[in-house]
Design an enzyme around this catalytic site. Structure first.
Site, mmCIF file in Angstrom:
data_model
loop_
_atom_site.group_PDB
_atom_site.id
_atom_site.type_symbol
_atom_site.label_atom_id
_atom_site.label_comp_id
_atom_site.label_asym_id
_atom_site.label_seq_id
_atom_site.Cartn_x
_atom_site.Cartn_y
_atom_site.Cartn_z
ATOM 1 C CE1 TYR A 60 -10.345 4.885 1.652
ATOM 2 C CE2 TYR A 60 -8.390 5.207 0.298
ATOM 3 C CZ TYR A 60 -9.641 4.657 0.482
ATOM 4 O OH TYR A 60 -10.202 3.873 -0.507
ATOM 5 C CG ASP A 102 7.344 2.880 2.584
ATOM 6 O OD1 ASP A 102 6.180 2.951 3.027
ATOM 7 O OD2 ASP A 102 7.740 1.914 1.901
ATOM 8 C CE1 TYR A 125 -2.009 6.032 2.946
ATOM 9 C CE2 TYR A 125 0.112 5.144 2.263
ATOM 10 C CZ TYR A 125 -0.779 5.491 3.260
ATOM 11 O OH TYR A 125 -0.436 5.310 4.574
#
Length: 278
Positions: A60, A102, A125
């Site tokens: 996702y 990252d 996230y």
């Protein structure tokens, strides 16, 4: 036999085309054929395929939505789904290749992030992808590759390059953030490295893969639109508020990847090659 999860995504499609080119046997799984958030179904489907390698591209990736309305599905896919894939990979003795980001770093530095640098994600996230990394490490113990990447663009999905090209059709002037620094990554380079570590029997563990060179989003946009009449102007992150906090500096150290003998193209060369393809 390889298994590609998320095979209809931006990276998954690129990887499948590469495997086709190399005439390697694989099964392409989408969320319709493999719901990684369903543990029982995941075990049944993966055990039936019985791959020697699982390229785990399913994720996702809606970073801003993950802060609120997408927070639950972000966790279900990126954490629970990864746990389910890792568990069945361990059970059948498959090697797992997991793609991370990252965004596991806070960006509050001015030096490249090594693979063993301290993590401190600043958005939901990034937090979920880091939990996915930790699940892979805990469950697999070995026989895994975690590959962190950044600023991904490619032929088969929504990304910054397509956004800039589209906006340039209707705008004479564009403003782009110039104080977030990182490394763009072409999906073709990333897919090639994913196959490389398997074919070269690289040591298991954590790797970073982006294209070489460093830029801001503004510099990236300028390069994308250099053959147009559109004027690109720099702005500060504070002038373009986003729901999810992004790292201000997230340049991934590529030394460990290069030491394997993998040749990393510069982001400008990668972009030029990509634009020729599309």
């Amino acid at each position: 036999m390889y298994l590609v999860t998320g095979s209809n995504g931006q990276l998954g499609q690129e990887l499948c085309h590469l495997l086709d080119d190399k005439k390697l046997s694989y099964v392409a799984a989408t969320k319709e054929t493999l719901d990684i958030t369903n543990k029982e179904q995941t075990e049944e489907v993966v055990q039936t395929i019985n791959p020697s390698v699982i390229f785990h591209c399913a994720a996702y990736t809606q970073v801003d939505k993950a802060e609120d309305e997408g927070k639950e599905i972000n966790y279900e896919v990126n954490v629970k789904g990864t746990e389910n894939i890792a568990s069945v990979a361990k059970k059948i003795g498959a090697t797992l290749v997991y793609i991370s980001t990252d965004y596991v770093f806070d960006g509050e530095t001015t030096h490249e992030y090594a693979t063993d640098a301290a993590t401190n994600p600043q958005n939901e996230y990034g937090k979920a992808k880091l939990l996915g990394e930790e699940a892979v490490q805990a469950i697999m113990q070995d026989h895994y590759y975690i590959i962190r990447t950044s600023w991904v663009f490619g032929e088969y999905g929504h990304n910054f390059v397509y956004t800039m090209k589209k906006l340039s059709e209707t705008h004479q002037t564009l403003t782009v953030i110039d104080d977030q620094i990182g490394r763009p990554t072409w999906t073709k380079t990333l897919a090639e490295f994913m196959v490389f570590v398997i074919q070269e029997n690289a040591p298991y563990g954590m790797y970073h893969l982006s294209n070489d060179g460093v830029c801001s989003w503004y510099e990236f946009a300028k390069e994308i639109l250099k053959d147009t009449e559109v004027e690109v102007l720099p702005i500060a992150s504070s002038d373009y508020p986003q729901v999810a906090k992004r790292p201000m500096y997230s340049v991934l150290d590529l030394d460990k990847t290069k030491q394997l003998g993998f040749v990393v193209p510069t982001w400008t060369d990668a972009l030029t090659s990509f634009l020729r393809r599309v």
